[in-house]
Design a protein around this motif. Structure first.
Motif, PDB file in Angstrom:
ATOM      1  N   PHE A  65      58.696  24.461  96.197  1.00  0.00           N
ATOM      2  CA  PHE A  65      57.261  24.723  96.108  1.00  0.00           C
ATOM      3  C   PHE A  65      56.611  24.627  97.481  1.00  0.00           C
ATOM      4  O   PHE A  65      55.830  25.503  97.880  1.00  0.00           O
ATOM      5  N   GLU A  66      56.936  23.580  98.227  1.00  0.00           N
ATOM      6  CA  GLU A  66      56.289  23.362  99.517  1.00  0.00           C
ATOM      7  C   GLU A  66      56.825  24.278 100.609  1.00  0.00           C
ATOM      8  O   GLU A  66      56.226  24.362 101.694  1.00  0.00           O
ATOM      9  N   GLU A  68      56.928  27.466 100.091  1.00  0.00           N
ATOM     10  CA  GLU A  68      56.124  28.682  99.938  1.00  0.00           C
ATOM     11  C   GLU A  68      54.990  28.684 100.968  1.00  0.00           C
ATOM     12  O   GLU A  68      54.548  27.621 101.403  1.00  0.00           O
ATOM     13  N   PRO A  69      54.523  29.871 101.355  1.00  0.00           N
ATOM     14  CA  PRO A  69      53.372  29.916 102.267  1.00  0.00           C
ATOM     15  C   PRO A  69      52.184  29.155 101.677  1.00  0.00           C
ATOM     16  O   PRO A  69      52.007  29.097 100.451  1.00  0.00           O
ATOM     17  N   GLU A  72      50.183  30.962  99.089  1.00  0.00           N
ATOM     18  CA  GLU A  72      50.758  31.036  97.745  1.00  0.00           C
ATOM     19  C   GLU A  72      50.583  29.712  97.007  1.00  0.00           C
ATOM     20  O   GLU A  72      50.266  29.702  95.808  1.00  0.00           O
ATOM     21  N   GLN A  73      50.777  28.612  97.701  1.00  0.00           N
ATOM     22  CA  GLN A  73      50.539  27.318  97.069  1.00  0.00           C
ATOM     23  C   GLN A  73      49.085  27.203  96.623  1.00  0.00           C
ATOM     24  O   GLN A  73      48.800  26.741  95.505  1.00  0.00           O
TER      25      GLN A  73
END
Length: 240
Positions: A65-66, A68-69, A72-73
């Motif tokens: 998850f982290e 991701e850009p 996106e988060q």
């Protein structure tokens, strides 16, 4: 250290309160074992999944998850916040211990020891004695971590055919302050808060299912993550 129920637990008041209100607390459940569990949850060997309510009931490893850009988060959080405004939604980190054991995940061994303790006869006898409910036959467990901004909206824990009898939270955050959020709140039929449990270190919070409740958002100034072990005392193991 081998985990065990603390000796000389004072259960009379908790049992009476649980019978009268459907909610109870047991302080110092595992004695010094609470510190051992906290060290495991905060140590370098711990891994976490990010849980956000979704149609697939799928969690994502926090590392993924982290990665991701940030845009996106932010998009995913914005979607969750929009759904949370009027509906059921949550954001927090967790690891389901039974599932993790089956998958062979390399978690700190004390977490699997806790899951085994919860399903051994002495603990099941303790649970039945505290509640007066002989139907309790299985305890599931998940490690949870609430970071600033994490929350769990109101719900009842009702789940058809899941065999849930009581929900529990074993609190593992030392020196937690109520101002930091992460409070277990019980709600009436109109959504008003009727009682609140602060996550006191080493204390078992327990309540009968179904019952309306929520976990308030952890504040951005919280001095630490909110750690706990949560789950349900059930009539049977999931899938049994």
């Amino acid at each position: 250290m081998t985990l065990a129920l603390a000796p000389d637990l004072d259960l009379t008041g908790a049992a009476d309160r649980l019978a009268a209100t459907g909610r109870g607390r047991v302080a110092g459940l595992l004695g010094e074992g609470a510190g051992v569990l906290h060290d495991a949850l905060t140590g370098p060997d711990m891994v976490w999944n990010r849980a956000i309510q979704n149609p697939y009931n799928a969690d994502v490893p926090v590392a993924v998850f982290e990665a991701e850009p940030l845009t996106e988060q932010a998009r995913l959080y914005a979607m969750a916040h929009e759904e949370a405004t009027e509906g059921f939604q949550f954001i927090f980190d967790r690891i389901k211990l039974g599932q993790a054991r089956a998958m062979g995940l390399p978690l700190p061994p004390v977490l699997f020891e806790l899951h085994a303790l919860f399903n051994a006869d002495p603990f099941l006898d303790f649970a039945r004695g505290l509640t007066g409910d002989d139907r309790i036959a299985y305890v599931d467990a998940q490690s949870t971590r609430y970071l600033p901004g994490h929350f769990l909206n109101g719900h009842t824990d009702a789940h058809e055919d899941a065999g849930r009898l009581y929900a529990y939270v074993l609190n593992l955050s030392p020196r937690w302050r109520a101002e930091w959020g992460g409070l277990l709140m019980f709600l009436d039929g109109e959504g008003a808060v009727t009682e609140t449990f602060t996550p006191s270190f080493g204390t078992l919070n327990l309540f009968k299912v179904p019952q309306d409740h929520a976990v308030s958002m952890v504040a951005p100034f919280a001095g630490a993550p909110r750690y706990s072990i949560t789950g349900w005392w059930r009539t049977r193991a999931p899938g049994a």
